[in-house]
Scaffold this motif. Sequence first.
Motif, PDB file in Angstrom:
ATOM      1  N   HIS A  53       0.835  -1.192   0.000  1.00 23.08           N
ATOM      2  CA  HIS A  53       0.000   0.000   0.000  1.00 23.08           C
ATOM      3  C   HIS A  53       0.869   1.241   0.000  1.00 23.08           C
ATOM      4  N   GLY A  54       0.256   2.376  -0.331  1.00 23.89           N
ATOM      5  CA  GLY A  54       0.978   3.638  -0.377  1.00 23.89           C
ATOM      6  C   GLY A  54       1.158   4.245   0.990  1.00 23.89           C
ATOM      7  N   ILE A  55       1.580   5.513   1.000  1.00 20.77           N
ATOM      8  CA  ILE A  55       1.905   6.191   2.243  1.00 20.77           C
ATOM      9  C   ILE A  55       0.782   7.114   2.673  1.00 20.77           C
ATOM     10  N   ALA A  56       0.796   7.467   3.935  1.00 21.30           N
ATOM     11  CA  ALA A  56      -0.186   8.407   4.462  1.00 21.30           C
ATOM     12  C   ALA A  56       0.308   9.830   4.254  1.00 21.30           C
ATOM     13  N   ASP A  57      -0.587  10.798   4.439  1.00 19.88           N
ATOM     14  CA  ASP A  57      -0.189  12.195   4.319  1.00 19.88           C
ATOM     15  C   ASP A  57       0.793  12.555   5.428  1.00 19.88           C
ATOM     16  N   GLU A  58       1.649  13.533   5.160  1.00 22.09           N
ATOM     17  CA  GLU A  58       2.605  13.993   6.153  1.00 22.09           C
ATOM     18  C   GLU A  58       1.879  14.601   7.350  1.00 22.09           C
ATOM     19  N   ASP A  59       2.400  14.361   8.543  1.00 20.32           N
ATOM     20  CA  ASP A  59       1.865  14.959   9.754  1.00 20.32           C
ATOM     21  C   ASP A  59       2.638  16.244  10.021  1.00 20.32           C
ATOM     22  N   PRO A  60       2.005  17.415   9.857  1.00 18.70           N
ATOM     23  CA  PRO A  60       2.714  18.688  10.018  1.00 18.70           C
ATOM     24  C   PRO A  60       3.195  18.933  11.439  1.00 18.70           C
ATOM     25  N   THR A  61       2.685  18.166  12.419  1.00 19.73           N
ATOM     26  CA  THR A  61       3.088  18.374  13.810  1.00 19.73           C
ATOM     27  C   THR A  61       4.392  17.663  14.141  1.00 19.73           C
TER      28      THR A  61
ATOM     29  N   SER B 103      13.960   4.105   7.357  1.00 18.34           N
ATOM     30  CA  SER B 103      12.573   3.924   6.929  1.00 18.34           C
ATOM     31  C   SER B 103      11.667   4.906   7.658  1.00 18.34           C
ATOM     32  N   SER B 104      10.706   5.456   6.932  1.00 19.27           N
ATOM     33  CA  SER B 104       9.728   6.360   7.542  1.00 19.27           C
ATOM     34  C   SER B 104       8.597   5.587   8.205  1.00 19.27           C
ATOM     35  N   LEU B 105       8.564   4.262   8.003  1.00 14.95           N
ATOM     36  CA  LEU B 105       7.520   3.393   8.566  1.00 14.95           C
ATOM     37  C   LEU B 105       6.126   3.852   8.137  1.00 14.95           C
ATOM     38  N   ARG B 106       6.000   4.227   6.887  1.00 16.11           N
ATOM     39  CA  ARG B 106       4.717   4.715   6.391  1.00 16.11           C
ATOM     40  C   ARG B 106       4.132   3.820   5.304  1.00 16.11           C
ATOM     41  N   VAL B 107       4.887   2.817   4.864  1.00 15.35           N
ATOM     42  CA  VAL B 107       4.394   1.907   3.832  1.00 15.35           C
ATOM     43  C   VAL B 107       3.967   0.598   4.486  1.00 15.35           C
TER      44      VAL B 107
END
Length: 231
Positions: free
Chosen positions: A3-11, A207-211
Amino acid sequence: MAHGIADEDPTKKEIIDSPKVIDQKLEQLADWIRNAKHFIVFTGHIPDFRSSINTILPTGPGVWELRDHPGVKRSPTAFTVNMTKAIPSATHMALVELARQNLLQFVVSQNIDGLHLRSGLPSTLIAELHGNSNLEVCKKCQTKCLRDYRTRTAVKAHDHQTTRKCSKCRSTLYDSIINFGESLPKQELEASFEHARKADVCLVLGSSLRVTPAADIPQMVGKRGGKLIIG
């Protein structure tokens, strides 16, 4: 399925520690590794500082971002890199040494560059969840062929046939790359979660751990009360 990635968390902001704090954290990490009952490593991109390949590429949005955010345009300066020119880095070799000393039990990799195997890490100690660009397989007799070149020849995303035949049964060979919407290799995925269930220490590198579902593996260690270190 990949699956793809989630949107960036601006916080969320990147935190840069002082050299003193980094040294303290490295000493703590070394102590955790020495005393771990089951230590695993989860890897994304590990830069190769010794090759001629740039470790930071001005490619703009990657394929994951472009898929999940169709309105985003790729940078006009984007370019591709021949990963067959890359060589294992000091980090790759450090993992090999940890495995040799029986301190590292397993590596779960999101990389397709094949550098972990080229570094000398035993194939029994790694799960390449997204495939290996140098590996092609025979679906009939399960023979695996590790090449010194990129095996993918197909143009369409979900076409994995290569132009070569299996040396044992002469059946068509297939590249091992996992593309969007395709299922991750069952054996590798099951082995990864099995080691996550055993692990009391998990180190995440690059890894950003988002995938997902790959990102669920180190998270399982943390949820079970194990030590999860993200570097």
